[in-house]
Design a protein around this motif. Structure first.
Motif, PDB file in Angstrom:
ATOM      1  N   GLN A  92     -18.981 -53.600  28.984  1.00  0.00           N
ATOM      2  CA  GLN A  92     -19.901 -53.358  30.096  1.00  0.00           C
ATOM      3  C   GLN A  92     -19.840 -54.497  31.119  1.00  0.00           C
ATOM      4  O   GLN A  92     -19.931 -54.254  32.329  1.00  0.00           O
ATOM      5  N   ARG A  93     -19.647 -55.717  30.650  1.00  0.00           N
ATOM      6  CA  ARG A  93     -19.483 -56.826  31.591  1.00  0.00           C
ATOM      7  C   ARG A  93     -18.227 -56.618  32.436  1.00  0.00           C
ATOM      8  O   ARG A  93     -18.225 -56.865  33.654  1.00  0.00           O
ATOM      9  N   ALA A  94     -17.155 -56.155  31.798  1.00  0.00           N
ATOM     10  CA  ALA A  94     -15.922 -55.876  32.548  1.00  0.00           C
ATOM     11  C   ALA A  94     -16.134 -54.737  33.541  1.00  0.00           C
ATOM     12  O   ALA A  94     -15.624 -54.770  34.669  1.00  0.00           O
ATOM     13  N   ALA A 110     -16.691 -48.158  42.657  1.00  0.00           N
ATOM     14  CA  ALA A 110     -15.933 -46.930  42.395  1.00  0.00           C
ATOM     15  C   ALA A 110     -15.262 -46.369  43.651  1.00  0.00           C
ATOM     16  O   ALA A 110     -14.231 -45.710  43.553  1.00  0.00           O
ATOM     17  N   ASP A 111     -15.851 -46.628  44.845  1.00  0.00           N
ATOM     18  CA  ASP A 111     -15.255 -46.043  46.049  1.00  0.00           C
ATOM     19  C   ASP A 111     -13.945 -46.726  46.444  1.00  0.00           C
ATOM     20  O   ASP A 111     -13.257 -46.283  47.361  1.00  0.00           O
ATOM     21  N   GLU A 112     -13.574 -47.818  45.767  1.00  0.00           N
ATOM     22  CA  GLU A 112     -12.296 -48.455  46.034  1.00  0.00           C
ATOM     23  C   GLU A 112     -11.172 -47.870  45.174  1.00  0.00           C
ATOM     24  O   GLU A 112     -10.018 -48.294  45.280  1.00  0.00           O
ATOM     25  N   ALA A 113     -11.491 -46.936  44.312  1.00  0.00           N
ATOM     26  CA  ALA A 113     -10.497 -46.226  43.491  1.00  0.00           C
ATOM     27  C   ALA A 113      -9.604 -47.190  42.728  1.00  0.00           C
ATOM     28  O   ALA A 113      -8.380 -47.049  42.723  1.00  0.00           O
ATOM     29  N   ALA A 121     -13.881 -44.553  33.289  1.00  0.00           N
ATOM     30  CA  ALA A 121     -13.063 -45.774  33.329  1.00  0.00           C
ATOM     31  C   ALA A 121     -13.977 -46.962  33.593  1.00  0.00           C
ATOM     32  O   ALA A 121     -15.171 -46.804  33.887  1.00  0.00           O
ATOM     33  N   LEU A 122     -13.424 -48.163  33.483  1.00  0.00           N
ATOM     34  CA  LEU A 122     -14.110 -49.375  33.905  1.00  0.00           C
ATOM     35  C   LEU A 122     -13.831 -49.530  35.394  1.00  0.00           C
ATOM     36  O   LEU A 122     -12.804 -50.079  35.795  1.00  0.00           O
ATOM     37  N   ASP A 123     -14.748 -49.020  36.221  1.00  0.00           N
ATOM     38  CA  ASP A 123     -14.467 -48.979  37.664  1.00  0.00           C
ATOM     39  C   ASP A 123     -15.635 -49.459  38.515  1.00  0.00           C
ATOM     40  O   ASP A 123     -15.630 -49.293  39.733  1.00  0.00           O
ATOM     41  N   GLY A 124     -16.658 -50.051  37.885  1.00  0.00           N
ATOM     42  CA  GLY A 124     -17.785 -50.552  38.656  1.00  0.00           C
ATOM     43  C   GLY A 124     -18.749 -49.485  39.119  1.00  0.00           C
ATOM     44  O   GLY A 124     -19.715 -49.789  39.820  1.00  0.00           O
ATOM     45  N   GLY A 125     -18.523 -48.227  38.745  1.00  0.00           N
ATOM     46  CA  GLY A 125     -19.389 -47.139  39.168  1.00  0.00           C
ATOM     47  C   GLY A 125     -20.692 -47.107  38.391  1.00  0.00           C
ATOM     48  O   GLY A 125     -20.922 -47.903  37.470  1.00  0.00           O
TER      49      GLY A 125
END
Length: 355
Positions: free
Chosen positions: A193-195, A202-205, A274-278
């Motif tokens: 979760q930290r990663a 997420a909008d940076e794909a 995915a791990l994408d910051g979303g």
């Protein structure tokens, strides 16, 4: 007019549906009677309704849900045939997936049954390697293998390489945590979760997949998000122990795509998790009972997407040690064209006192 109609009993016998089922289908609007007597409420059906009623009966015998039966009944000819074929393809895909899962669970539960009395201290013998492949300009995969932790990450997008490396770095710290001091699944989830939070929005794909195993006593904690994979080779065969979080896998699950068609699908790289910051962070988590003699494989889709499972199984079975297995698997990917980066970890489980 009434003389031309069939009573509900006669109609039921003709279409092989019970009167009770006919009353239910009337209530649901699926098969309305042609006439309902206003005095006694008796239902009567027209002979022309038999074709629809028989179709309903056949579809129900297939196990088709009523909502889908209604959809098929509104179609005609080729469209109806296509809908039935799509439904049955989904049934077969679901059955195959459940068969694979059932085989793994049977094997896992049988091992768990004896774990209380036969749980030796375990150690891992391991090897990890990534490879750029033959097409990509840069290597965005990351892999780690250590005494307690095995992990692979597959970066995507402009900052995919740093995202994958950061995910592995967050987990690598778990190598130094005392196994008894924390719950392994919680430790894996918090590190991942930290990663995830550190990844670009997420909008940076851009972001990374992550599949990891953490040894704790005689158990392996598994965390998985994305379409990298984990397998275990046992005496009873090779089992895939993760499920892809991808658009293509969802289409296979729905019966809209066959497993054979998946590798060549134009949207095969599209991930659902995915791990994408979303805003969504939903990894799969499970605890596995490990046993000496097992061999685990973690890999990115640069391997699993181009090398058949049977070939992977043959290499894992034949390789003398994890390092040879990793090199041979990457070699297979190269012979298949290696269109993507390849991340690969192989580890053997052994009892601590084994030579």
């Amino acid at each position: 007019m009434a003389a031309e109609l069939l009573t509900i009993g006669a109609f039921a016998r003709a279409c092989r549906l019970s009167p009770k089922a006919l009353r239910l289908y009337d209530e649901l609007g699926l098969l309305r009677p042609a006439h309902v007597d206003p005095v006694n409420g008796y239902r009567h059906y027209a002979p022309a309704q038999l074709e629809r009623a028989r179709l309903v009966a056949w579809l129900r015998r297939l196990g088709m849900p009523l909502a889908r039966v209604r959809e098929v009944c509104e179609l005609t000819g080729a469209a109806a045939a296509e809908a039935v074929a799509a439904y049955w393809a989904q049934v077969e895909a679901d059955t195959a997936a459940r068969r694979e899962l059932a085989a793994f669970l049977v094997d896992q539960l049988q091992r768990k049954d004896t774990a209380m009395t036969t749980s030796p201290a375990l150690t891992l013998r391991y090897a990890a390697r990534t490879d750029r492949g033959l097409v990509r300009a840069a290597d965005q995969d990351a892999a780690h293998a250590g005494p307690r932790l095995l992990a692979v990450a597959d970066g995507f997008g402009a900052s995919g390489g740093p995202a994958a490396a950061a995910a592995i770095a967050e987990l690598r710290a778990l190598e130094d945590v005392e196994p008894a001091s924390t719950d392994p699944l919680t430790a894996l989830e918090e590190a991942a979760q930290r990663a995830h939070r550190a990844a670009p929005s997420a909008d940076e794909a851009t972001g990374s997949t992550l599949t990891a195993l953490l040894l704790s006593g005689s158990q392996l904690a598994l965390l998985h998000i994305g379409d990298s994979r984990a397998y275990v080779l046992r005496d009873s065969g090779l089992f895939r122990i993760t499920h892809d979080h991808s658009l293509v896998q969802s289409l296979v699950d729905q019966g809209r795509l066959t497993p054979e068609e998946a590798p060549s699908h134009p949207q095969r790289a599209q991930l659902l998790r995915a791990l994408d910051g979303g805003p969504e962070f939903a990894p799969d988590l499970q605890l596995l009972q490990a046993r000496p003699g097992e061999r685990y494989l973690l890999c990115t889709d640069g391997l699993s997407g181009v090398v058949p499972t049977e070939a992977i199984s043959e290499v894992l079975t034949a390789a003398a040690d994890p390092d040879q297995a990793v090199r041979d698997l990457i070699g297979l990917a190269h012979r298949a064209g290696a269109p993507d980066n390849i991340g690969c970890v192989v580890a053997d489980v052994a009892a601590v006192n084994d030579d």
